[in-house]
Design a protein around this motif. Structure first.
Motif, PDB file in Angstrom:
ATOM      1  N   CYS A 165       0.816  -1.228   0.000  1.00  0.00           N
ATOM      2  CA  CYS A 165       0.000   0.000   0.000  1.00  0.00           C
ATOM      3  C   CYS A 165       0.840   1.263   0.000  1.00  0.00           C
ATOM      4  CB  CYS A 165      -0.899  -0.005   1.227  1.00  0.00           C
ATOM      5  SG  CYS A 165       0.054  -0.033   2.768  1.00  0.00           S
ATOM      6  N   SER A 166       2.122   1.173   0.343  1.00  0.00           N
ATOM      7  CA  SER A 166       3.008   2.332   0.507  1.00  0.00           C
ATOM      8  C   SER A 166       2.403   3.289   1.556  1.00  0.00           C
ATOM      9  CB  SER A 166       3.246   2.987  -0.850  1.00  0.00           C
ATOM     10  OG  SER A 166       4.252   3.941  -0.751  1.00  0.00           O
TER      11      SER A 166
ATOM     12  N   ASN B 214      -2.217   6.391  -3.231  1.00  0.00           N
ATOM     13  CA  ASN B 214      -3.001   5.721  -4.272  1.00  0.00           C
ATOM     14  C   ASN B 214      -3.919   4.655  -3.688  1.00  0.00           C
ATOM     15  OD1 ASN B 214      -1.776   7.229  -6.285  1.00  0.00           O
ATOM     16  ND2 ASN B 214      -0.057   5.807  -6.440  1.00  0.00           N
TER      17      ASN B 214
ATOM     18  N   ASN C 229      -1.213  -3.449   3.949  1.00  0.00           N
ATOM     19  CA  ASN C 229       0.054  -4.199   4.085  1.00  0.00           C
ATOM     20  C   ASN C 229       1.183  -3.524   3.323  1.00  0.00           C
ATOM     21  OD1 ASN C 229       1.524  -6.372   1.970  1.00  0.00           O
ATOM     22  ND2 ASN C 229       2.010  -6.642   4.141  1.00  0.00           N
ATOM     23  N   ASP C 230       2.336  -3.544   3.920  1.00  0.00           N
ATOM     24  CA  ASP C 230       3.570  -3.217   3.200  1.00  0.00           C
ATOM     25  C   ASP C 230       4.732  -3.787   4.027  1.00  0.00           C
ATOM     26  OD1 ASP C 230       3.946  -0.803   0.773  1.00  0.00           O
ATOM     27  OD2 ASP C 230       5.722  -1.694   1.675  1.00  0.00           O
ATOM     28  N   VAL C 231       5.943  -3.592   3.543  1.00  0.00           N
ATOM     29  CA  VAL C 231       7.121  -4.110   4.254  1.00  0.00           C
ATOM     30  C   VAL C 231       7.275  -3.392   5.598  1.00  0.00           C
ATOM     31  CG1 VAL C 231       8.363  -4.812   2.177  1.00  0.00           C
ATOM     32  CG2 VAL C 231       8.610  -2.473   3.005  1.00  0.00           C
TER      33      VAL C 231
ATOM     34  N   ASN D 229       8.074   0.307   5.862  1.00  0.00           N
ATOM     35  CA  ASN D 229       7.158   1.290   5.258  1.00  0.00           C
ATOM     36  C   ASN D 229       6.740   2.341   6.292  1.00  0.00           C
ATOM     37  OD1 ASN D 229       5.360   2.160   3.052  1.00  0.00           O
ATOM     38  ND2 ASN D 229       3.708   1.510   4.420  1.00  0.00           N
TER      39      ASN D 229
ATOM     40  N   GLY E   4       4.813  -6.622   6.772  1.00  0.00           N
ATOM     41  CA  GLY E   4       5.518  -7.872   6.468  1.00  0.00           C
ATOM     42  C   GLY E   4       5.527  -8.164   4.983  1.00  0.00           C
ATOM     43  N   ASP E   5       6.303  -9.166   4.637  1.00  0.00           N
ATOM     44  CA  ASP E   5       6.479  -9.554   3.240  1.00  0.00           C
ATOM     45  C   ASP E   5       5.232 -10.289   2.741  1.00  0.00           C
ATOM     46  OD1 ASP E   5       7.261 -10.628   0.840  1.00  0.00           O
ATOM     47  OD2 ASP E   5       8.974 -11.746   1.644  1.00  0.00           O
ATOM     48  N   PHE E   6       4.647  -9.770   1.663  1.00  0.00           N
ATOM     49  CA  PHE E   6       3.412 -10.399   1.170  1.00  0.00           C
ATOM     50  C   PHE E   6       3.650 -11.720   0.438  1.00  0.00           C
ATOM     51  CE2 PHE E   6       3.584  -6.751  -2.159  1.00  0.00           C
ATOM     52  CZ  PHE E   6       4.363  -7.488  -3.058  1.00  0.00           C
TER      53      PHE E   6
ATOM     54  N   SER F 163      -1.426  -3.127  -6.177  1.00  0.00           N
ATOM     55  CA  SER F 163      -1.149  -2.273  -7.339  1.00  0.00           C
ATOM     56  C   SER F 163       0.323  -1.872  -7.382  1.00  0.00           C
ATOM     57  CB  SER F 163      -2.033  -1.019  -7.245  1.00  0.00           C
ATOM     58  OG  SER F 163      -1.549  -0.015  -8.104  1.00  0.00           O
TER      59      SER F 163
ATOM     60  N   SER G  42       3.093  -3.370  -7.247  1.00  0.00           N
ATOM     61  CA  SER G  42       3.968  -3.931  -6.203  1.00  0.00           C
ATOM     62  C   SER G  42       4.524  -5.301  -6.560  1.00  0.00           C
ATOM     63  CB  SER G  42       3.196  -4.065  -4.876  1.00  0.00           C
ATOM     64  OG  SER G  42       2.669  -2.823  -4.503  1.00  0.00           O
TER      65      SER G  42
ATOM     66  N   TRP H 289       8.109  -6.270  -7.997  1.00  0.00           N
ATOM     67  CA  TRP H 289       9.298  -6.288  -7.122  1.00  0.00           C
ATOM     68  C   TRP H 289       9.615  -7.722  -6.758  1.00  0.00           C
ATOM     69  CZ3 TRP H 289      12.720  -2.620  -5.792  1.00  0.00           C
ATOM     70  CH2 TRP H 289      12.356  -1.296  -6.071  1.00  0.00           C
TER      71      TRP H 289
END
Ligand SMILES: C[S@@+](CC[C@H](N)C(=O)[O-])C[C@H]1O[C@@H](n2cnc3c(N)ncnc32)[C@H](O)[C@@H]1O
Length: 316
Positions: free
Chosen positions: A31-32, A36, A67-69, A72, A94-96, A112, A114, A117
């Motif tokens: 999601c950063s 967005n 969610n993001d790392v 983030n 966490g790592d998705f 979106s 993501s 990566w």
């Protein structure tokens, strides 16, 4: 993106299975800081509400898992949550590519820009020069990137298959490239990446960074073609592809826009690997390369695509 929004709305209206459950959970993977993500979550939730209303069912409570790392900036995300939102929000750091959420808890999964990566640069592409040289070495490196994307997407889907309810929908937006484009007249996001690699090599040639560092560094993402994405998604035993659309890139960046965008993404990575003192010069080189490539004189030459895939979690 308006076109992606229309696709998501249509798929929710026609394909989402709703029930008398009193909660509905959406998860955004990657999601950063939310810029967005918030409009996307709004679109999804308003469409689901519309579906409940038109079916005469009581609207459930909405929850969004962002969610993001772990690194983030979730503080920025939470301090800018839309005040008029109609959902409760929680962060899932966490790592998705691993399990993050309880089994059978997600009704709509979204991701979106993501999934391109990669969890790691594959061995055969680990040396930047190998991707830059032509011939077999380059092809091996390309294949290795693609296989890594395949492994990563598979692990993403395996985890979501556990976390999603049966019949749940997933929208994946993946930046990619078409099968063919004319590099003399057109460009893609992949062309900019090539010029970043070329800028790093020039830095090594000038003695501003060591070749040894480029032997253990490469760009950790792959922009796939729609065909590559379809082939990977079709292998899933847990999801059906309901729909796949190929959208044109509507951002129309000029040269400064490309440099700013890529600098934002790579600044930390390059600082850690090559040192802060190399970053300005690397991006100055990139700018010069973009300015001297005829294709980049007009943003309308951009052939980058956005792959929008709508998947449905199979009933078992
Ligand atoms: C280019 S941003 C996209 C942000 C937003 N979804 C959008 O559409 O603008 C990619 C995001 O994916 C996140 N990301 C990349 N790999 C990830 C992973 N393995 N697990 C969780 N998040 C990841 C990055 O940290 C970054 O915030």
């Amino acid at each position: 993106m308006e076109a992606a929004k229309a696709i998501i709305e249509e798929e929710i209206t026609t394909k989402l299975e709703i029930s008398t459950n009193n909660s509905f959970c959406v998860a955004d993977f990657g999601c950063s800081t939310g810029n967005n993500s918030f409009p996307a979550m709004h679109t999804i939730i308003e469409s689901v509400k519309g579906k409940y209303e038109s079916s005469g069912l009581k609207t459930p409570e909405f929850y969004v898992w962002f969610n993001d790392v772990i690194s983030n900036d979730f503080n920025t995300l939470f301090s800018s949550l839309p005040p008029d939102r109609s959902y409760k929000a929680a962060a899932v750091a966490g790592d998705f590519h691993g399990r993050l959420l309880p089994p059978s808890s997600v009704h709509f999964a979204y991701s979106s820009c993501s999934l391109h990566w990669l969890t790691e640069v594959p061995k055969a592409a680990e040396c930047l020069m190998s991707v830059w040289h032509g011939g077999e070495e380059r092809e091996d490196a390309y294949d290795a990137y693609l296989r890594q994307l395949e492994r990563d997407l598979e692990s993403f889907l395996k985890c979501r298959a556990v976390e999603m309810v049966e019949g749940g929908l997933m929208a994946l937006l993946i930046p990619g490239v078409p099968e063919f484009w004319d590099p003399q007249k057109e460009y893609t996001v992949g062309s900019v990446v090539e010029l970043i690699r070329s800028s790093l090599l020039d830095m090594a040639k000038k003695g501003r960074l060591s070749y040894a560092k480029l032997e253990t560094f490469n760009i950790p993402y792959h922009f796939p073609t729609p065909k590559e994405v379809r082939a990977i998604l079709e292998k899933s035993n847990s999801f059906n592809i309901e729909r796949m659309d190929i959208l044109k890139n509507g951002t129309f960046l000029n040269v400064d826009g490309h440099v700013a965008c890529f600098r934002a993404v790579h600044q930390n990575m390059f600082t850690l690997k090559f040192g802060a003192e190399t970053v300005d010069e690397t991006f100055d080189l990139l700018k010069k390369k973009l300015q001297s490539s005829p294709a980049f004189t007009n943003p309308l030459n951009d052939r980058t695509v956005f792959i929008v895939a709508i998947l449905k979690h199979k009933h078992v």
